[in-house]
Scaffold this active site. Structure first.
Site, mmCIF file in Angstrom:
data_model
loop_
_atom_site.group_PDB
_atom_site.id
_atom_site.type_symbol
_atom_site.label_atom_id
_atom_site.label_comp_id
_atom_site.label_asym_id
_atom_site.label_seq_id
_atom_site.Cartn_x
_atom_site.Cartn_y
_atom_site.Cartn_z
ATOM 1 N N ARG A 141 100.098 -13.675 101.818
ATOM 2 C CA ARG A 141 101.150 -13.829 102.816
ATOM 3 C C ARG A 141 100.812 -15.017 103.706
ATOM 4 N NH1 ARG A 141 99.697 -11.695 107.767
ATOM 5 N NH2 ARG A 141 101.880 -11.442 108.365
ATOM 6 N N ARG B 213 106.311 -17.223 112.426
ATOM 7 C CA ARG B 213 106.817 -16.641 113.664
ATOM 8 C C ARG B 213 108.022 -17.438 114.153
ATOM 9 N NH1 ARG B 213 101.122 -16.276 116.882
ATOM 10 N NH2 ARG B 213 100.096 -14.706 115.578
ATOM 11 N N ARG C 169 82.057 -21.213 97.760
ATOM 12 C CA ARG C 169 82.304 -22.545 98.282
ATOM 13 C C ARG C 169 81.296 -22.797 99.389
ATOM 14 N NH1 ARG C 169 84.205 -26.630 96.137
ATOM 15 N NH2 ARG C 169 85.321 -27.425 97.954
ATOM 16 N N ARG D 222 88.375 -29.643 109.046
ATOM 17 C CA ARG D 222 88.686 -29.439 110.457
ATOM 18 C C ARG D 222 87.568 -29.970 111.328
ATOM 19 N NH1 ARG D 222 88.150 -22.859 111.497
ATOM 20 N NH2 ARG D 222 85.996 -22.627 110.811
ATOM 21 N N GLU E 126 83.760 -30.301 109.475
ATOM 22 C CA GLU E 126 83.419 -29.391 108.383
ATOM 23 C C GLU E 126 83.881 -29.990 107.052
ATOM 24 O OE1 GLU E 126 84.769 -25.397 108.915
ATOM 25 O OE2 GLU E 126 83.885 -25.198 110.903
ATOM 26 N N TYR F 200 85.009 -11.562 101.762
ATOM 27 C CA TYR F 200 85.139 -12.180 103.080
ATOM 28 C C TYR F 200 85.358 -11.076 104.107
ATOM 29 C CZ TYR F 200 86.719 -14.957 106.959
ATOM 30 O OH TYR F 200 86.841 -15.520 108.206
ATOM 31 N N ASP G 32 86.008 -10.384 108.281
ATOM 32 C CA ASP G 32 86.099 -10.775 109.682
ATOM 33 C C ASP G 32 84.988 -10.059 110.438
ATOM 34 O OD1 ASP G 32 88.256 -12.551 109.668
ATOM 35 O OD2 ASP G 32 89.723 -10.927 109.714
#
Length: 378
Positions: free
Chosen positions: A169, A173, A252, A283, A308, A356, A358
């Site tokens: 997804r 917004r 990666r 970034r 990065e 991954y 958070d």
């Protein structure tokens, strides 16, 4: 004799160690690096906390996790509002009405919805790759300027060669809201993440104990620790634990270049994504902007900016992002089967579980793991 030998001092290992020491257990934490903290470890320069291993912005909607971390440190209320730089043009992230106004010179949600709906219609049927998936979700303009180049740099392959499932997804917004996260709580520890790690490993008020040893490579020195603990909690790479006997999982890698500028403010935002393919880095991070409320830091005529650079990971380098393709998921499933057969070994965290996480998710996972351990012993 220790109750737990914990391999790795990232968030999973530190939270687990704290919880078990609070229950009266004796824990030994081993860390391969010279500094504890895993990838949330920071370095202080000129009063600025530098995120050594990439930007870490804490965000969560878990009430219990938010209450837990606030026992140890105070958070500064930083709100993540990154900016995308595409060939010198700046766009707010996540994709919202500020983004659409800059892209199409429009002002109403209805106008934005109509443009995106029309462009999404270019993909009919099931998307066959990441490019088609992204266009089917947000249209070609957003894809071409803000997704394509960044994603290709991040994964080192063309978007047409990447599987569609990588992007499930893409949040859109139709409001003027640059807050990147939807979570109820977010922020960064006021004294940096090192303060959180130090508090977790401080056993002064605990009934048990936590001993920490750095610069110890458990996988190379495992024989020296055999029999020293009743149970091992392993947070390192799962394939390395088994000496790569089934093959190597892929990741990666990231390379960081940090530059000191003798100005108070270099780019005006903490996180700026460079989404054009021809720019070699993904970034830049200007660390002082993470220190919300520290006017003394903002006023000082010095700042640090980190670029990065994603690259193909090689064994022995720091592993960052699992490559979630069919080959690696199949290989991990085989390692998971081996891990499940290990006695008195707990595998936890992003490297041991090849996923991954958070930060709030890994803390919650560690808390749940500690609770299961306690329940099994009651």
């Amino acid at each position: 004799m220790y109750d737990y030998l914990i391999v790795g001092s990232g968030l999973f290992g530190c939270v687990f160690a704290h919880e078990m020491a609070a229950r009266g257990k004796q824990c030994l934490v081993l860390e391969r690096r010279a500094q504890v903290g895993g990838n949330v470890a920071c370095e202080e320069k000129d009063g600025i906390y530098l995120h050594t291993y990439g930007a870490h912005i804490f965000h969560t909607s878990f009430e219990d996790v938010w209450a837990y971390v606030n026992q140890f440190v105070s958070f500064n209320g930083y709100v993540n509002s990154p900016v995308a730089n595409y060939q010198g043009h700046l766009y707010n992230l996540p994709f919202n009405m500020n983004t659409f106004r800059e892209l199409w010179d429009i002002v109403t949600p209805a106008e934005a919805q109509a443009i995106i709906a029309e462009q999404r219609g270019a993909i009919t049927g099931e998307p066959q790759n990441l490019e088609e998936q992204a266009i089917s979700l947000v249209g070609r303009d957003i894809y071409e300027k803000l997704i394509k180049g960044y994603t290709e740099k991040q994964w080192g392959r063309s978007c047409t060669e990447l599987p569609a499932f990588i992007i499930k997804r893409l949040p859109v917004r139709y409001t003027f809201d640059n807050n990147y996260f939807n979570d109820k709580y977010q922020g960064i520890p006021e004294q940096g993440y090192n303060s959180l790690i130090a508090a977790l490993l401080d056993d002064a008020q605990l009934s048990g104990g936590i001993e920490v040893r750095t610069q110890v490579d458990y996988n190379k020195e495992r024989a020296a620790f055999d029999g020293q603990a009743a149970k091992v909690v392993y947070t390192g790479p799962v394939d390395e634990y088994f000496d790569y006997k089934l093959g190597q999982l892929e990741y990666r890698g990231l390379r960081f270049e940090t530059q000191r500028f003798e100005v108070a403010n270099h780019q005006g935002v903490a996180v700026m994504n460079y989404t054009a393919r021809e720019v070699p880095f993904t970034r830049t991070i200007e660390h002082k902007h993470f220190m919300r409320g520290r006017e003394d830091v903002f006023a000082a005529p010095v700042t640090y900016v980190t670029r990065e650079y994603p690259h193909d990971w090689q064994p022995g380098e720091e592993a960052y992002y699992p490559v979630n393709n069919e080959r690696n998921q199949g290989l991990y499933a085989q390692y998971k089967a081996l891990a499940d057969k290990e006695t008195n070994v707990i595998f936890g965290g992003r490297l041991a579980e090849y996923k991954y996480y958070d930060m709030d998710d890994v803390i919650k996972s560690a808390l749940q793991c500690a609770a299961r351990e306690q329940a099994a012993q009651d």
